[in-house]
Design an enzyme around this catalytic site. Structure first.
Site, PDB file in Angstrom:
ATOM      1  N   ARG A 144     -12.298  28.294 -16.411  1.00  0.00           N
ATOM      2  CA  ARG A 144     -10.967  27.947 -16.916  1.00  0.00           C
ATOM      3  C   ARG A 144      -9.968  29.091 -16.730  1.00  0.00           C
ATOM      4  O   ARG A 144      -8.808  28.867 -16.348  1.00  0.00           O
ATOM      5  CB  ARG A 144     -11.084  27.609 -18.407  1.00  0.00           C
ATOM      6  CG  ARG A 144      -9.772  27.242 -19.072  1.00  0.00           C
ATOM      7  CD  ARG A 144      -9.829  27.440 -20.595  1.00  0.00           C
ATOM      8  NE  ARG A 144     -11.063  26.961 -21.171  1.00  0.00           N
ATOM      9  CZ  ARG A 144     -11.234  25.787 -21.765  1.00  0.00           C
ATOM     10  NH1 ARG A 144     -10.215  24.952 -21.849  1.00  0.00           N
ATOM     11  NH2 ARG A 144     -12.395  25.457 -22.287  1.00  0.00           N
ATOM     12  N   CYS A 157      -3.929   1.857 -22.716  1.00  0.00           N
ATOM     13  CA  CYS A 157      -3.962   0.988 -23.890  1.00  0.00           C
ATOM     14  C   CYS A 157      -4.833   1.624 -24.981  1.00  0.00           C
ATOM     15  O   CYS A 157      -5.879   1.103 -25.363  1.00  0.00           O
ATOM     16  CB  CYS A 157      -4.505  -0.387 -23.485  1.00  0.00           C
ATOM     17  SG  CYS A 157      -4.246  -1.628 -24.762  1.00  0.00           S
TER      18      CYS A 157
END
Length: 493
Positions: free
Chosen positions: A315, A386
């Site tokens: 990272r 959704c």
């Protein structure tokens, strides 16, 4: 891990909603004279217009510089202590052929954890001897393949893997180098850590069994025991947790080294980055010095030689180099306690950045296509999926005039965004574009609706995908599916 705050007052409004905090954005990011964000010398609006949105943008020079700086930091600290070090790039953060070539070109080895990641690393030209292979449930086929190609280290993650790797190596007529992953009982996240006696997790073996299992590894003629390995967490801002973990591991290391030499100690990765201007990770040089100093002290106290060291950042190398571009679709004011929060909906979401939903991660967003003199307004950047949890940036203060058609840039998305991406709600995954010195190129092709249909054999996919029409065709030069991506033509300048 960072936490999502649902308190509108948890983050105060910035003085300037256009400002780019230097610790959050790629080193070359800036606003040009027109107020547009530039990355790697390229206008974000031009990038979006050429490749569509959502779009992952990775600053190659920034990623390379971070890889080089990290290697030099650990080499400097190790050499000052009279030992050497190997720095692996943790491919799970983001792995592609180009990224493999970037990090190996800067002197890093590569860490993989599946057969697929191994295949990418090999195809990109990584030297097998400079690959480490992790995983808590490596298949027999993955183990056999790793042994066959000659990976530099297989990390044994459980007792049963000792026999599996030994048998695979014996069948191949090889002596396979291995490490043993150990749980030190240190749990670290951001700048805090908790030291316990046991860890309840799927990775590694208990520290109290390290000597026993290490000697079992040595009993196999087909295995070469390099040393112990430990990974204590992610998003760690300083050296304190690593120092405590090293101290614990060195007790087992010393016991094993008393029987025969144990050349190496791998202390893993997890070095943190700034996702917001409030994040203040220590410079990697200070972290490297702090960890190595703790190892030196621990070895001196036990009267043992300082082992060769290894680390596995991911990272901290690729994360800050990445920016995701979105197009704003709707802006909706929602009354909340103490005021109003604006929901800014973009054309991506949890399918291209699952971290907010998974981990409660924080991010920074800025309007990229223009500067604004409007007051900062409490906002939540959400996706098109959704799901009520489809949040990209939970708490942000965007200019009050942010509107449909604006281009939004979310910083520090280089790590664990593309690699965790999905096709939820049948949304195609975006392309990845590398930028450097004013030039852009696709390094991972984006998907089209045709790509999704082609996998669904219940639709007669072979016929459906054989002749893509203009609406779903993909330009191989740009990686842009024509009908499934948003361009910024007509966006406010």
């Amino acid at each position: 891990m960072a936490s999502v705050s649902h308190d509108p007052g948890a983050q105060s409004a910035p003085a300037d909603a256009d400002a780019l905090a230097p610790q959050v954005w790629p080193a070359g990011a800036r606003r040009d004279e027109a107020g547009r964000i530039e990355i790697g010398g390229l206008d974000a609006v031009a990038l979006a217009g050429r490749f569509g949105t959502p779009l992952y943008v990775v600053d190659e020079a920034d990623a390379r510089a971070r890889a080089r700086r990290t290697r030099l930091a650990f080499e400097s600290a190790a050499h000052a202590a009279g030992t050497d070090v190997t720095v692996y790039y943790a491919g799970k953060a983001f792995l592609s052929g180009e990224v493999v070539r970037w990090v190996t070109g800067e002197g890093l080895a590569v860490d993989v954890c599946t057969g697929g990641e191994l295949a990418v690393a090999l195809a990109a030209g990584a030297e097998p001897a400079r690959i480490g292979f992790h995983g808590n449930n490596k298949s027999l086929a993955e183990i056999a393949r790793a042994v066959e190609v000659g990976v530099g280290a297989l990390i044994i993650d459980s007792e049963v893997e000792i026999e599996r790797v030994a048998e695979a190596a014996a069948r191949a007529g090889r002596r396979q180098r291995v490490r043993l992953r150990v749980n030190s009982g240190v749990h670290a996240s951001t700048h805090e850590f908790l030291a316990t006696s046991h860890e309840d997790q799927k990775f590694g073996v208990p520290l109290e069994r390290a000597v026993e299992l290490g000697n079992r590894i040595r009993a196999h003629a087909s295995l070469e025991f390099l040393g112990l390995h430990c990974h204590i967490g992610s998003q760690i801002f300083d050296a304190e947790g690593f120092a405590e973990s090293a101290s614990r591991l060195l007790a087992a290391h010393a016991a094993l080294a008393a029987v025969e030499p144990l050349p190496e100690l791998n202390l893993g990765g997890g070095f943190g980055i700034a996702y917001t201007s409030a994040d203040t990770p220590q410079p990697i040089e200070e972290i490297a010095d702090g960890i190595v100093s703790a190892v030196v002290e621990g070895c001196r106290d036990r009267g043992i030689p300082i082992p060769r060291l290894a680390f596995e950042p991911g990272r901290s190398i690729i994360g800050p180099a990445g920016v995701t571009l979105y197009t704003v679709g709707t802006v909706k004011p929602v009354p909340v306690e103490g005021g109003t929060r604006r929901y800014v909906s973009v054309d991506g979401g949890m399918s291209d950045n699952a971290r907010t939903a998974l981990y409660g991660a924080d991010y920074t967003a800025r309007v990229a296509n223009r500067a604004s003199a409007a007051e900062p307004a409490l906002s939540r950047v959400v996706g098109k999926h959704c799901e009520s949890g489809d949040i990209v940036v939970d708490v942000e203060h965007l200019p009050a005039d942010t509107a449909p058609g604006d281009l939004l840039a979310v910083a520090a998305t280089g790590a664990y965004c593309w690699s965790l991406a999905s096709n939820y709600n049948h949304v195609p995954r975006p392309p990845v574009v590398a930028v450097r010195d004013g030039e852009a190129r696709v390094i991972v092709r984006g998907e089209s609706i045709d790509d999704l249909l082609a996998r669904d054999l219940g639709l007669g996919a072979s016929e459906a995908a054989s002749e893509p029409d203009a609406a779903t065709a993909v330009d191989d030069a740009t990686g842009t599916p024509a009908a499934t991506r948003t361009t910024t033509e007509g966006n406010p300048a």
